[in-house]
Design an enzyme around this catalytic site. Sequence first.
Site, short mmCIF file in Angstrom:
data_model
loop_
_atom_site.label_atom_id
_atom_site.label_comp_id
_atom_site.label_asym_id
_atom_site.label_seq_id
_atom_site.Cartn_x
_atom_site.Cartn_y
_atom_site.Cartn_z
N HIS A 46 -5.18 1.05 34.72
CA HIS A 46 -5.13 0.57 33.34
C HIS A 46 -4.22 1.51 32.55
O HIS A 46 -3.99 2.65 32.92
CB HIS A 46 -6.52 0.55 32.73
CG HIS A 46 -7.51 -0.27 33.51
ND1 HIS A 46 -7.41 -1.64 33.61
CD2 HIS A 46 -8.59 0.09 34.24
CE1 HIS A 46 -8.41 -2.09 34.36
NE2 HIS A 46 -9.14 -1.06 34.75
N GLU A 149 -17.36 -1.92 42.93
CA GLU A 149 -17.45 -2.39 41.54
C GLU A 149 -17.41 -3.91 41.41
O GLU A 149 -17.14 -4.44 40.34
CB GLU A 149 -16.33 -1.77 40.69
CG GLU A 149 -14.93 -1.92 41.26
CD GLU A 149 -13.89 -1.21 40.42
OE1 GLU A 149 -14.17 -0.86 39.26
OE2 GLU A 149 -12.76 -1.02 40.93
N ASP A 175 -17.18 -3.22 35.73
CA ASP A 175 -16.64 -4.32 36.53
C ASP A 175 -17.72 -5.00 37.36
O ASP A 175 -17.64 -6.20 37.62
CB ASP A 175 -15.51 -3.81 37.43
CG ASP A 175 -14.21 -3.62 36.67
OD1 ASP A 175 -13.92 -4.45 35.78
OD2 ASP A 175 -13.49 -2.65 36.93
#
Length: 260
Positions: A46, A149, A175
């Site tokens: 990210h 996740e 997530d």
Amino acid sequence: MMNEALRAKLANKETAYGLWVTSEAPAVTEVAALLDLDWICIDMEHGYLDYKAIAGHLSAAAGSKLSVFVRPPSQDLEPIKRALDLGAHGIILPLVDTVDEINAAYQHFYYPPLGRRGIGGERNVKWGLDLENYVTQANKELMFVPMIETITSYENLDQILAVPGIETVFLGPGDMSASLGYVGEWEGPGVADINLDILARATAHGISSGIVARNTDEAIVRRDQGFGMVSLGSDIGLIIRQVRMMAEQLGKNTIGHRWF
């Protein structure tokens, strides 16, 4: 040796505290090392960090005991190979669902005969000056940490934990919540129990678990639950946390919330 101090803590069942790095400023890593943190994770999945920023963080950690991981933006060859060639001490691989994905990433992560990582003359081998030492030690010193996740990875957990070379798994509650339909929640219904089940099953395999804490109280809880790697938050998140606390104590309203 890469990751020597971190591995020693995990072997002794001590909690290794870390920091999620989202800023390009190498001073963040320098301060993390000066504060005697055990590890950092530079996040490329990210945000906007590039390879130049990674090189800066790795330079800032040079000569310290700090383990420097990179979370690549994908499971592909290019980001894994380049992060390692820059000198990263390991990879925290996002969104792992299956053993096949781990085995495919292993090909980029390990030198032959375990994988097919190519040999170059970059920062990791001190521009060729330490090539022989690095390439003969890297396969046993680097750490490969898959992230559990998604609900699919949870369903495949026993097979993932049985893969040779897995020493630690890292949990992603946000997530995991999203994969169960609770998008935007850190620990949606049932996720807290999933986290503890992953921890228990990993421990039974002799594998440690990592997780992000969103505040000091949560870090204490995760430590006491037995998580081996606990992130104290992210660099920017910690700034926001401290500034908000001070501002609110001074009577100034602040806006928004941040996960970590």
